[in-house]
Write a protein that holds these residues in place. Structure first.
Motif, PDB file in Angstrom:
ATOM      1  N   GLU A  98      12.892 -38.670 -22.338  1.00  0.00           N
ATOM      2  CA  GLU A  98      12.994 -37.210 -22.248  1.00  0.00           C
ATOM      3  C   GLU A  98      14.425 -36.795 -21.903  1.00  0.00           C
ATOM      4  O   GLU A  98      14.965 -35.861 -22.504  1.00  0.00           O
ATOM      5  CB  GLU A  98      12.012 -36.686 -21.190  1.00  0.00           C
ATOM      6  N   VAL A 158       0.982 -43.960 -22.913  1.00  0.00           N
ATOM      7  CA  VAL A 158       2.185 -44.301 -22.179  1.00  0.00           C
ATOM      8  C   VAL A 158       1.850 -45.553 -21.395  1.00  0.00           C
ATOM      9  O   VAL A 158       0.836 -45.590 -20.694  1.00  0.00           O
ATOM     10  CB  VAL A 158       2.599 -43.166 -21.224  1.00  0.00           C
ATOM     11  N   SER A 159       2.663 -46.584 -21.535  1.00  0.00           N
ATOM     12  CA  SER A 159       2.380 -47.833 -20.825  1.00  0.00           C
ATOM     13  C   SER A 159       3.662 -48.627 -20.665  1.00  0.00           C
ATOM     14  O   SER A 159       4.446 -48.757 -21.599  1.00  0.00           O
ATOM     15  CB  SER A 159       1.359 -48.673 -21.597  1.00  0.00           C
ATOM     16  N   ALA A 160       3.848 -49.166 -19.468  1.00  0.00           N
ATOM     17  CA  ALA A 160       5.010 -50.020 -19.229  1.00  0.00           C
ATOM     18  C   ALA A 160       4.778 -51.457 -19.693  1.00  0.00           C
ATOM     19  O   ALA A 160       5.688 -52.278 -19.607  1.00  0.00           O
ATOM     20  CB  ALA A 160       5.345 -50.011 -17.741  1.00  0.00           C
ATOM     21  N   LEU A 187       0.573 -54.642 -13.722  1.00  0.00           N
ATOM     22  CA  LEU A 187       0.460 -53.276 -14.202  1.00  0.00           C
ATOM     23  C   LEU A 187      -0.988 -52.784 -14.169  1.00  0.00           C
ATOM     24  O   LEU A 187      -1.902 -53.480 -14.600  1.00  0.00           O
ATOM     25  CB  LEU A 187       0.970 -53.225 -15.645  1.00  0.00           C
ATOM     26  N   ALA A 243      21.563 -44.300 -31.641  1.00  0.00           N
ATOM     27  CA  ALA A 243      22.922 -44.616 -32.109  1.00  0.00           C
ATOM     28  C   ALA A 243      22.986 -44.644 -33.639  1.00  0.00           C
ATOM     29  O   ALA A 243      24.043 -44.436 -34.237  1.00  0.00           O
ATOM     30  CB  ALA A 243      23.369 -45.958 -31.529  1.00  0.00           C
ATOM     31  N   ASP A 276       6.530 -42.082 -14.046  1.00  0.00           N
ATOM     32  CA  ASP A 276       5.950 -41.518 -15.277  1.00  0.00           C
ATOM     33  C   ASP A 276       5.325 -42.570 -16.186  1.00  0.00           C
ATOM     34  O   ASP A 276       4.497 -42.242 -17.044  1.00  0.00           O
ATOM     35  CB  ASP A 276       7.033 -40.770 -16.068  1.00  0.00           C
ATOM     36  N   ASP A 277       5.750 -43.829 -16.042  1.00  0.00           N
ATOM     37  CA  ASP A 277       5.235 -44.887 -16.905  1.00  0.00           C
ATOM     38  C   ASP A 277       3.926 -45.478 -16.400  1.00  0.00           C
ATOM     39  O   ASP A 277       3.306 -46.277 -17.110  1.00  0.00           O
ATOM     40  CB  ASP A 277       6.270 -46.013 -17.034  1.00  0.00           C
ATOM     41  N   THR A 318      17.902 -46.080 -27.289  1.00  0.00           N
ATOM     42  CA  THR A 318      19.366 -45.999 -27.330  1.00  0.00           C
ATOM     43  C   THR A 318      19.887 -46.535 -28.660  1.00  0.00           C
ATOM     44  O   THR A 318      20.748 -45.930 -29.310  1.00  0.00           O
ATOM     45  CB  THR A 318      19.958 -46.820 -26.164  1.00  0.00           C
ATOM     46  N   SER A 319      19.332 -47.664 -29.056  1.00  0.00           N
ATOM     47  CA  SER A 319      19.754 -48.286 -30.312  1.00  0.00           C
ATOM     48  C   SER A 319      19.393 -47.391 -31.507  1.00  0.00           C
ATOM     49  O   SER A 319      20.208 -47.161 -32.402  1.00  0.00           O
ATOM     50  CB  SER A 319      19.078 -49.654 -30.433  1.00  0.00           C
ATOM     51  N   ARG A 333       7.234 -46.603 -23.290  1.00  0.00           N
ATOM     52  CA  ARG A 333       7.588 -46.632 -21.869  1.00  0.00           C
ATOM     53  C   ARG A 333       8.964 -46.027 -21.642  1.00  0.00           C
ATOM     54  O   ARG A 333       9.632 -45.633 -22.594  1.00  0.00           O
ATOM     55  CB  ARG A 333       7.498 -48.050 -21.329  1.00  0.00           C
ATOM     56  N   ASP A 334       9.340 -45.962 -20.377  1.00  0.00           N
ATOM     57  CA  ASP A 334      10.597 -45.301 -20.003  1.00  0.00           C
ATOM     58  C   ASP A 334      10.573 -43.847 -20.470  1.00  0.00           C
ATOM     59  O   ASP A 334      11.594 -43.318 -20.936  1.00  0.00           O
ATOM     60  CB  ASP A 334      11.817 -46.023 -20.618  1.00  0.00           C
ATOM     61  N   ILE A 335       9.455 -43.178 -20.329  1.00  0.00           N
ATOM     62  CA  ILE A 335       9.353 -41.853 -20.958  1.00  0.00           C
ATOM     63  C   ILE A 335      10.226 -40.815 -20.260  1.00  0.00           C
ATOM     64  O   ILE A 335      10.655 -39.868 -20.899  1.00  0.00           O
ATOM     65  CB  ILE A 335       7.884 -41.352 -21.050  1.00  0.00           C
ATOM     66  N   MET A 336      10.529 -40.978 -18.984  1.00  0.00           N
ATOM     67  CA  MET A 336      11.433 -40.033 -18.345  1.00  0.00           C
ATOM     68  C   MET A 336      12.831 -40.199 -18.934  1.00  0.00           C
ATOM     69  O   MET A 336      13.509 -39.212 -19.240  1.00  0.00           O
ATOM     70  CB  MET A 336      11.460 -40.241 -16.829  1.00  0.00           C
ATOM     71  N   GLU A 337      13.246 -41.451 -19.148  1.00  0.00           N
ATOM     72  CA  GLU A 337      14.549 -41.699 -19.749  1.00  0.00           C
ATOM     73  C   GLU A 337      14.572 -41.144 -21.183  1.00  0.00           C
ATOM     74  O   GLU A 337      15.578 -40.547 -21.596  1.00  0.00           O
ATOM     75  CB  GLU A 337      14.866 -43.197 -19.744  1.00  0.00           C
ATOM     76  N   ASP A 374      13.609 -47.419 -23.399  1.00  0.00           N
ATOM     77  CA  ASP A 374      14.909 -46.759 -23.482  1.00  0.00           C
ATOM     78  C   ASP A 374      15.961 -47.591 -24.208  1.00  0.00           C
ATOM     79  O   ASP A 374      16.862 -47.023 -24.829  1.00  0.00           O
ATOM     80  CB  ASP A 374      15.384 -46.316 -22.099  1.00  0.00           C
ATOM     81  N   LEU A 375      15.857 -48.918 -24.180  1.00  0.00           N
ATOM     82  CA  LEU A 375      16.857 -49.711 -24.915  1.00  0.00           C
ATOM     83  C   LEU A 375      16.698 -49.507 -26.414  1.00  0.00           C
ATOM     84  O   LEU A 375      17.681 -49.251 -27.131  1.00  0.00           O
ATOM     85  CB  LEU A 375      16.739 -51.197 -24.557  1.00  0.00           C
ATOM     86  N   LEU A 390      24.152 -51.386 -27.353  1.00  0.00           N
ATOM     87  CA  LEU A 390      23.250 -50.709 -28.303  1.00  0.00           C
ATOM     88  C   LEU A 390      23.726 -49.288 -28.585  1.00  0.00           C
ATOM     89  O   LEU A 390      23.680 -48.812 -29.722  1.00  0.00           O
ATOM     90  CB  LEU A 390      21.822 -50.679 -27.736  1.00  0.00           C
TER      91      LEU A 390
END
Lengths: 232, 232, 232, 232, 232, 232
Positions: free
Chosen positions: D123, D134-136, F37, D104, F168-169, D100-101, D117-121, D96-97, F200
């Motif tokens: 979405e 998908v992997s953290a 993980l 922007a 989800d991750d 976000t970048s 990762r952060d796939i809910m964010e 998600d970071l 960001l």
């Protein structure tokens, strides 16, 4: 599902089985109209074995090799075990003890949609196996399956008594009822291939032997002299 | 997409190709900056073959080997076939007849992102192949593709005339234009490795040869005398 | 996670390690209650190697073989490297230079949940390796990992100093603390198997040796004379 | 390989890119002669996103997302990241970071032959991604790669500035130079499909619309009234 | 193999088919003795569809969807297509045009051991599909296969006219001849499960409901008060 | 291996478990040094579930779910089942009856390195599961395993009482002993990420926030104005 072991099955003529085995997988597969092949993940445990035999089919629970013991009693010289699991498994369901027992009864080899173990010992005793995996994982003897019922093994329907041909290229099944006519077709194919092989070895092109040029042109293939012509 | 067969391609200098083949995949891959390697699912059909050659590229429809027949006419001695499919396939697109024909024209081997069959026969005639699968599955000749256009084979872009190096470790592609400089770099690397190998065989550590200790410390590696110190 | 390299680990008794290696994977795996086996995707790079050794464990970043250099200094004669990555990788983390260095220090082989390269050279120098892949893909030396901490390799927990047994059937781990009792059990099993093998070779059935018939009947297995009886 | 970041790339006309995105993957893929498709393991992280954009290409070391940071500075509104690794990886290189970048700066989405990762964010912020996993799993920033060089991503060559179209069906690449003519062809195809769809919805058969019956007969298809006729 | 299209097949009673569809995959699979299930790689293209129908079987060449056009003419309202390829393929053999045509003729859905495309459109028109892949890859119409012959689809033998039940859990096949008795068994199972569900929801244990404790003890399960007892 | 069920295990502080669950997988995984993980093939059966709980570990034979019944009696409110098989399996070991029973006892969800069934029912009752497969394949209750012993699940060592975080991750494990300090680190990380996210979102670059430019230069990254400069 009832769990059954069928004692008596019909087998193809022994000489036909032998002859199909000698012709090998690719020829037999083509001769019966490109059917009967098991999925290519079925690989031999050592190179250069080639067998033909009559299928004794075995359906097992994953992680449970009980039914193979049952099958050994029901097999005859010239048989090949074809083992299918109710779900995907790589467990080592078959090793040198079962191979010793099977060999003592004239079984020619194993086709198993699961794992095999003791593969060095199997190679040393020349008991070939085709499998999806090599694995030492031990199994239980807790849940019955069936012997000599139709099974799907590696994507292919196998009936007890069908002819199994296996070599470095994989495994092909010939239905018992058509074994004779497939053998005839395979022999014709082999003879035709021998003739073609000589032409090809002499430098003649398949394009000419099979008269492909007009068909290729009709299908839209365009010859260019060089990559520069691509941009035109 | 137009279906084309390009008759004439540029090849790298024959001696350069030979020399790259002799150096082997790992050395050549490193010498060109760790590029050019095909995915590791590409495996030789028999052990211990090592070849260098010029790529004749082939793009086919899955389950259709028509274009390989077209390619044979367009190849020269010292070429290697590089076959890509428009989608993933394991079908046995190449067997002993095509190998006989290819060998008669001086082709050195096959790299195919699909299946090969008759592998015992190919081994016997010493026609090496690197493939994603062994499969007897027969193919049709119904839909044209292309010969000698850029293809992606097993994750790697291959242009016709690029240098193909293949051995037990897999397959690496060297662009034609840089073959000479890669050869120079590979020879230097090999010489450097020979020197290092002697030091290592004598028991000297890579840690010291490459002076890694300060970098490891800087990167935060901590040495502990025993597992008990982990809990501190 | 801290990155540590533990210098001193406890190892099992050398004679026990040797003896377990000689007994082989399938026997040792069964003898310790069907535990300790690595996943079956771990395959030897050449056939017919069989080793026993003490695990020196290595945890690496994918695509980075720095820690193997660190491990070489910490190993002793009779050790086996067990390499795990922080995520799945097939990169060629180990080749002939590292093998030369490892062999100079008495390391007996490599178990790596990643790739190996220079496999023909490794075969020639008889340095066996079990891996998930063969790949020439080069690696960096940029990010530290750890040496001699507990790792999960191919699905199995491995502690430094555990006994590693590897052969054509795969790889099994015996915890250091129980190596002696596992060896006893394995020897008993082998003796029992030898006796059974003779019976089986003489044509006696497993069904009778293990007295399975009553259990099969109890579990519901039904014998039919022929397929026709299925429909009844 | 030199590690380079190319600051300026040519992009296709913005309106063309938008229009291709709106037409969707299947139509565009067909319109350019069934080329350009990434392998089907590339799946969206949430359903029903559909984008068109200009490719900013990124080549990374597995487990290392440093180059994505470099790429963000070089992108423009309307771009799509296309990330390739030097070897197969599922690590979560993008979260998600970075989203976000990227958002922007007007980036429309991500195509990555690795993990997200952060796939809910993602979405929730409507930043779509197509990935192999998908992997953290976190990544390092230790080894440079390149930005805006040609890459192979999921089996497809992608040049910087190529048009990326992605939706529930996957991802297709249109070379920048031919984007206009592919758009024309795609619009024609869509119009033709609309007409056909109406006929098919009304119960007319494809067999008749495309006049397939004579070709099927010529190809050897035989109609039988019932399964009983099979045995004749 | 001859390429045939069988016009007329026998189907199970329509009410039985509906009722089996409503009961769902898990219940039906259990009710017929844990048989009939397709491999779990067959997944729905959108969640929460549940259908029952009569199988119209289709055998195709990989990358070639010609036979699906042939099948549409031969289907009736309430049918489900079951598509098998002669070798593994993920190509997008079926999209919104074929779905429109199939829907116009009352076909309820698709089960395909290959790929599907236009999945958003299929979801919008509520035409469910179970497949091994989603892929926009276009196909040719060049080589005939067969319609309404026995096929193996995702590891399961399917005869034309068999009952297909599919939902979020996958796909199960019920042979036409036994559809009635399987329905009876499934209804009994469902009733029994409802009763058990209430007991379980009330906090009663399966251990007690099924009287498992004596069997577990007999099978050797040992209860320990805490992990410390493990070491004893 | 002895088959044991351990009745009493130590769990982490309930508030800590809750808090870790709320922070999510990616944050917790990073906070404990990128460890813990599970492999990314572990996917949720429906989107947008997020849980934290205490691991009750279960080791089963493939195709046999007997031990899950044993585990239900031993769990407490707030627990999560972590199921591992002795070999790879996709069988549907867990469905709506077991979920009903588990939910009645306060279990929060399931992590299983095998298959799940009745997934629509599980979604409707909001009982989340993370698994390697969805499969209706029924299982037997024939061979005991163990409950509350250390297991390796999807590549990760899990001890009973460890904290399980899943969303989800994927799934991450936090050892019980370090749960408190990992929570502290995760909260710090989250706070730091919030600050960075704002920068960001405002268009500031990661290159500048993390001061990456000098390191990139040192690592050899070269900026080029355009692709033309590549050839120089």
């Amino acid at each position: 599902m009832k769990n059954v072991a069928v004692r008596n099955i019909e087998r193809a003529d022994a000489a036909t089985v032998e002859a199909l085995g000698a012709l090998g997988v690719a020829t037999v597969h083509e001769a019966q109209g490109r059917t009967g092949l098991l999925k290519p993940y079925m690989r031999p445990i050592y190179p250069h074995a080639r067998i033909g035999g009559s299928a004794v089919t075995i359906l097992t629970q994953p992680g449970d090799n009980w039914m193979i013991h049952v099958a050994i009693e029901l097999c005859k010289a010239g048989d090949v075990f074809v083992v299918s699991c109710t779900s995907d498994s790589t467990d080592g369901m078959f090793g040198d003890l079962l191979a010793t027992s099977a060999k003592a009864r004239g079984v020619r080899g194993l086709v198993i949609d699961a794992g095999v173990r003791d593969i060095m010992e199997l190679e040393n005793m020349r008991f070939p196996a085709w499998s999806r995996a090599v694995s030492a994982r031990g199994t239980v003897k807790a849940t019955p399956g069936s012997v000599n019922i139709p099974v799907v093994c590696a994507g292919q329907l196998v009936n007890p008594g069908d002819v199994v041909v296996a070599d470095d290229d994989g495994v092909v099944i010939v239905p018992r009822a058509t074994a004779g006519e497939v053998l005839d077709a395979a022999r014709k194919r082999e003879a035709a291939e021998t003739a073609k092989r000589e032409q090809l070895a002499a430098g003649k092109l398949g394009l000419d032997i099979y008269d492909m040029r007009p068909q290729l042109e009709k299908a839209g293939l365009i010859y260019l002299d060089s990559a520069k012509d691509l941009e035109k």
